[in-house]
Design an enzyme around this catalytic site. Sequence first.
Site, PDB file in Angstrom:
ATOM      1  N   GLU A   1      30.105  34.418  68.382  1.00  0.00           N
ATOM      2  CA  GLU A   1      31.236  33.843  68.848  1.00  0.00           C
ATOM      3  C   GLU A   1      30.824  32.269  69.247  1.00  0.00           C
ATOM      4  OE1 GLU A   1      34.252  34.973  68.006  1.00  0.00           O
ATOM      5  OE2 GLU A   1      33.342  36.838  67.674  1.00  0.00           O
TER       6      GLU A   1
ATOM      7  N   GLU B   1      33.448  30.725  59.822  1.00  0.00           N
ATOM      8  CA  GLU B   1      32.635  31.754  59.886  1.00  0.00           C
ATOM      9  C   GLU B   1      31.162  31.371  59.267  1.00  0.00           C
ATOM     10  OE1 GLU B   1      33.373  34.687  61.070  1.00  0.00           O
ATOM     11  OE2 GLU B   1      35.286  34.521  61.338  1.00  0.00           O
TER      12      GLU B   1
END
Length: 516
Positions: free
Chosen positions: A280, A309
């Site tokens: 994250e 991502e």
Amino acid sequence: MATTTSKPLSFTQTDAELKELFERTREIADLGGLAGIIGWDQQVKMPPEANQIRGPQFGTLQVIIQERQTAPRLGELFSILEKRVQGSGYTDADRGLVYKGRRDYDQAVKVPPELVRELVEATSVAWGAWEKAKPANDYPSFAPHLRKVVELSRKLADCLGYTGSPYNALLDLYEPEMTLETLNPILNRVRTATVDLLKRIQASGHTVDTSCLRGNFDEEKQLDLSTHVLKQMGYRFEAGRMDKSSHPFTGGGGSPYDVRLTVRVDPTYWPMSVMAAIHEGGHAVYEQGSDPALARTILAGGASMGLHESESRMWENYIGRSLPFWKRHFPALKERFPEAFAHRSVEEVVTALNNVKPSLIRVEADEVTYNLHIIIRFELEQELINGTLDVNDLPRAWNQKYQDYLGITPETDTDGVMQDIHWSNGSFGYFPTYTLGNLYGAQIYHTLRKTFKDFDYRLEHEGTGFILTWLQEHMYAVGQVYTPDELARRVTGETLNPEYFVEYITRKYGAVYHLR
């Protein structure tokens, strides 16, 4: 190799129509930021009963956003500006604003406000049902809500329009201009390489001791270690925060000044929290890295979910599971858990973190098998959207694919079909961006190592600062100014190429498992 360097961004202020477009889209960005905050609150801090009103509140806000996005004046401005900003005297930020704004406008005008509200309210209720059903292993109670979300997602695809499969319309929401026709050959290449490598690993007879990853690890000390690692990565807590949630995510106010992340903690398995923090954190430093000129505009943040991502997966895996990274951070791990690591070496820890073993849980999957988890979800959600798989049959189909692809079968729906939050949120088309992220990440990582010949030495002795600086300069600062394809070319010198990932996992895990 890419050589383009980002310069400070700016918008032209002397063009009256462009300035009007800027102000109108700024209001949309502000409203979107508020939506991000209440979405974060729903998953992190909201009391359970508040879910009864959060859906309608969210729906009202989304309808207001759509009203702004579909204002007729916006269409007039795009008609005026599309050709004009291609001329001299205008900046890349100007062109990006017109391109992104036009794309958002064209999508928004196709979707009726009543469908926007219905979809937002349905996903809010479905999320609440998922939160209760997952720990209770109660798929039947969740299924009616999922069915509703699937039906509304099909309607959304029909409104947006598509060529070929309706899934293309949903995929385009997360990865602009990507289609199944382009994606399927890429995923087929990844699937073939992954299955071949996994068979070789399993046939090698070599095993990895992972006992150092499990034990009794105090929750607060895990969170402290996660905070330490995030700070070392360059995540700015003055512009963010770390909390716990049932599914780790990055969110916030849609601005580099408000980027929040969450982790999940298992007191018996320390990598769950720390690796989630690094993952994250990759998303978060990308968001925080947007040029200040993009704050409160529709261009702040990642160019696509695949590129987003790429950063979470690159930081987590290519950097965060490497020996140089842990040589630098192993003292911090030992300091917090001295008894567990007093007689362990950093090499043992890193080898354990890179163990390959088919498992049920996607977020805990190793680099080799991870993409198989994604491909399973990718195939199932296509069937749901195409209407060839009924929601009631989803657990059976899920379990069968896990047996076929990974040789294991979930004993419960908690560890099976209900493990991810995405479908309750209506995020159909999102899952393949994880694999695209692995592929983009490998390509960017290759570029970094080619740029910095002493990459491993600097990572161990200096930390990740030089990596963040380079990424900030070449990728993060420009936000969504460029299309995904354009940005990939600017950062790496070429479009998406899955061979970098195939070469990476083959080389890395060939060494871990002594393959020939």
